[in-house]
Design an enzyme around this catalytic site. Structure first.
Site, mmCIF file in Angstrom:
data_model
loop_
_atom_site.group_PDB
_atom_site.id
_atom_site.type_symbol
_atom_site.label_atom_id
_atom_site.label_comp_id
_atom_site.label_asym_id
_atom_site.label_seq_id
_atom_site.Cartn_x
_atom_site.Cartn_y
_atom_site.Cartn_z
ATOM 1 N N PHE A 44 0.844 -1.013 0.101
ATOM 2 C CA PHE A 44 0.103 0.165 -0.062
ATOM 3 C C PHE A 44 0.752 1.354 0.001
ATOM 4 O O PHE A 44 0.797 1.994 0.932
ATOM 5 C CB PHE A 44 -0.908 -0.072 1.255
ATOM 6 C CG PHE A 44 -1.847 -1.377 1.395
ATOM 7 C CD1 PHE A 44 -3.086 -1.576 0.654
ATOM 8 C CD2 PHE A 44 -1.075 -2.214 2.139
ATOM 9 C CE1 PHE A 44 -3.664 -2.777 0.911
ATOM 10 C CE2 PHE A 44 -1.891 -3.337 2.333
ATOM 11 C CZ PHE A 44 -3.177 -3.678 1.808
ATOM 12 N N ALA A 47 -2.665 -5.669 -3.043
ATOM 13 C CA ALA A 47 -1.935 -6.191 -1.918
ATOM 14 C C ALA A 47 -2.161 -7.397 -1.149
ATOM 15 O O ALA A 47 -1.315 -8.178 -0.665
ATOM 16 C CB ALA A 47 -1.416 -4.935 -1.086
ATOM 17 N N ASP A 55 0.393 -0.341 4.980
ATOM 18 C CA ASP A 55 -0.192 1.031 5.645
ATOM 19 C C ASP A 55 -1.496 0.962 4.636
ATOM 20 O O ASP A 55 -1.557 1.756 3.825
ATOM 21 C CB ASP A 55 0.775 2.065 5.261
ATOM 22 C CG ASP A 55 -0.054 3.572 5.681
ATOM 23 O OD1 ASP A 55 -1.008 3.521 6.427
ATOM 24 O OD2 ASP A 55 0.529 4.264 5.110
ATOM 25 N N CYS A 105 -5.308 3.212 10.092
ATOM 26 C CA CYS A 105 -5.643 4.707 10.048
ATOM 27 C C CYS A 105 -7.231 4.676 10.162
ATOM 28 O O CYS A 105 -7.956 5.645 9.738
ATOM 29 C CB CYS A 105 -5.156 5.379 8.895
ATOM 30 S SG CYS A 105 -5.720 4.665 7.322
HETATM 31 N N1 SAH Z 1 1.783 4.305 2.481
HETATM 32 C C1 SAH Z 1 1.356 5.586 2.069
HETATM 33 C C2 SAH Z 1 -0.157 5.825 2.028
HETATM 34 C C3 SAH Z 1 -1.433 4.862 2.089
HETATM 35 S S1 SAH Z 1 -2.751 4.800 1.734
HETATM 36 C C4 SAH Z 1 2.006 6.654 2.324
HETATM 37 O O1 SAH Z 1 2.472 6.984 3.372
HETATM 38 O O2 SAH Z 1 1.921 7.630 1.397
HETATM 39 C C5 SAH Z 1 -3.320 3.415 1.066
HETATM 40 C C6 SAH Z 1 -2.945 3.063 -0.277
HETATM 41 O O3 SAH Z 1 -3.778 1.792 -0.347
HETATM 42 C C7 SAH Z 1 -3.512 3.932 -1.349
HETATM 43 O O4 SAH Z 1 -2.491 4.454 -2.105
HETATM 44 C C8 SAH Z 1 -4.530 2.991 -2.210
HETATM 45 O O5 SAH Z 1 -4.366 3.292 -3.492
HETATM 46 C C9 SAH Z 1 -3.912 1.591 -2.119
HETATM 47 N N2 SAH Z 1 -4.842 0.475 -1.935
HETATM 48 C C10 SAH Z 1 -6.162 0.449 -1.565
HETATM 49 N N3 SAH Z 1 -6.597 -0.774 -1.780
HETATM 50 C C11 SAH Z 1 -5.431 -1.735 -2.132
HETATM 51 C C12 SAH Z 1 -5.345 -2.878 -2.391
HETATM 52 N N4 SAH Z 1 -6.249 -3.952 -2.209
HETATM 53 N N5 SAH Z 1 -4.193 -3.280 -2.751
HETATM 54 C C13 SAH Z 1 -3.145 -2.449 -2.951
HETATM 55 N N6 SAH Z 1 -3.101 -1.093 -2.716
HETATM 56 C C14 SAH Z 1 -4.582 -0.542 -2.267
#
Ligand code: SAH
Length: 400
Positions: free
Chosen positions: A235, A283, A303, A343
């Site tokens: 993520f 993910a 995250d 979060c």
């Molecule tokens: N770690 C990042 C923030 C993550 S926010 C930072 O510090 O900037 C959560 C992220 O998860 C987003 O970018 C979103 O696009 C992604 N996301 C949501 N569902 C997901 C999934 N099933 N698999 C992978 N990424 C995902």
């Protein structure tokens, strides 16, 4: 149903009377009162400044009223307010001053965090010379208030541009007319910023939230302290954990389901002269496959987006966190580092610790807590307002 009072001269000013429960909440320094705790209200236009009274008629302070939200009033002062735009300007200046002492090593940080800066319904982030804001309530959307916000930010920060990022769903809930995101002032809506010595692009017309997850800023630096070997940033969004860890690790892979986020991550890597691997994938599926295939890493960051958007989602959210953490733990070599975040503000710090501990039990691992962290100091938590504490970040040493 609140009783309506006739608009006599005495009650010309919008005012509300609260139930004992509502009054007790305010006395406990929580700024919100729900509609069900308002026992009397005269005709109150949306977004009004209202005088608030307890059941005996004692004046408790001044609040901002929403005609549509379940949170009918949000306190803005324990006294009277005659000039709301003036008060908001003063609070913005105070929020800027508060951060002068606390924020270092970055030109991107949160300037105003709604209730936590006594400005309910307003979020302002700074990305170097571009300021990005969100207006979340009827009262903050009023034209004189908007003008005061923009004027104060210009005077205090001298930005090259101020952009508004609109959350369409929130405007709908607040029964505000639809509005496009865009420049409120100036010419510039994109920029470059630096945090912890690393450069990032900012594009105020794209991305999630106000553009970046600034609440993780201090956690990036903390994670980089322990990161080593082969690292996986699950993520990863625009690659901020990944880029912070790059200097300490032999390889870093960032995974996200959003292609635009990964394109920005790649641009960020180039800006810093780094070569990282970015993968567009779900993910959850990827971790399941990797764990089943016996892939190993030395450092894993988790995250994910907020799993529990409402209280009802809590059980499901906890299962989601458990599953993800379990898989990550199985993939970590002995002495590996797990950086795991939540979060979801419906998931308390205690819930999160418990769920990670349960995952460790199922994965047959021992966890040593290196750091138990929250949001960066520019996202202050109000101790009496649990809703302002939502981000958990555990850094763990994982052994067999
Ligand atoms: N770690 C990042 C923030 C993550 S926010 C930072 O510090 O900037 C959560 C992220 O998860 C987003 O970018 C979103 O696009 C992604 N996301 C949501 N569902 C997901 C999934 N099933 N698999 C992978 N990424 C995902």
């Amino acid at each position: 149903m609140p009783k309506k009072r006739a608009g006599s001269a005495k009650h010309a000013e919008p005012s509300v009377t609260l139930s004992l429960r509502g009054a007790n909440r305010l006395q406990a320094r929580h700024p919100w009162v729900y509609r069900s705790d308002i026992t009397e209200a005269n005709d109150i236009p949306p977004g009004s400044v209202v005088r608030v009274h307890d059941p005996r008629g004692k004046f408790l302070g001044t609040a901002l009223y929403s005609s549509s939200s379940q949170i009918a009033i949000r306190m803005i002062s324990h006294g009277s307010v005659n000039d709301l735009p003036g008060l908001i300007a003063e609070r913005i200046r105070a929020a800027i001053a508060y951060r002068k002492e606390l924020v270092a090593n970055t030109d991107a940080y949160r300037i105003v965090f709604s209730e936590a800066d006594f400005l309910p319904g307003l979020i302002v982030d700074r990305y170097n010379d571009v300021v990005s804001l969100q207006i979340l309530t009827q009262a903050m959307d009023a034209v004189p208030v908007r003008e005061a916000i923009v004027r104060t930010l210009r005077e205090e920060l001298h930005p090259a541009g101020i952009v508004e990022r609109v959350e369409a769903r929130i405007r709908e809930l607040e029964q505000l007319p639809a509005l496009p995101s865009g420049l409120l002032w100036g010419e510039k809506s994109s920029s470059e910023f630096r945090m912890n010595g690393i450069g990032f692009h900012y594009d105020g017309r794209e991305g999630q939230k106000t553009g970046a997850f600034l609440d993780q800023r201090e956690n990036y630096a903390a994670a980089a302290q322990y990161a080593h070997g082969e690292a996986l940033d699950a993520f990863c969004y625009q690659g901020r954990f990944a880029l912070h860890m790059a200097e300490k690790c032999s390889s870093v892979t960032g995974v996200d389901s959003s292609r635009p986020a990964l394109e920005m991550a790649e641009k960020n890597a180039t800006l810093n002269g780094r070569e990282l691997e970015w993968m567009e994938a779900n993910a959850f599926d990827l971790l399941r496959e990797y764990a089943a295939a016996g892939r190993h890493y030395d450092t894993v960051v988790l995250d994910p987006p907020a799993f529990a958007k409402t209280k009802r989602d809590l059980e499901k959210a906890l299962r989601g966190y458990k599953e993800l953490n379990l898989r990550a733990m199985k993939m970590l070599r002995p002495g590996g580092i797990l950086v795991t975040c939540s979060c979801s503000f419906h998931v308390s710090a205690a819930d999160f610790l418990k769920v990670v501990a349960d995952a460790a039990q199922d994965a047959h691992k021992s966890l040593r807590v290196l750091e138990n962290r929250g949001a960066a100091k520019d996202h202050p938590m109000l101790l009496n307002v649990p809703e302002t504490s939502y981000l958990q970040c555990l850094i763990l040493n994982v052994s067999d």
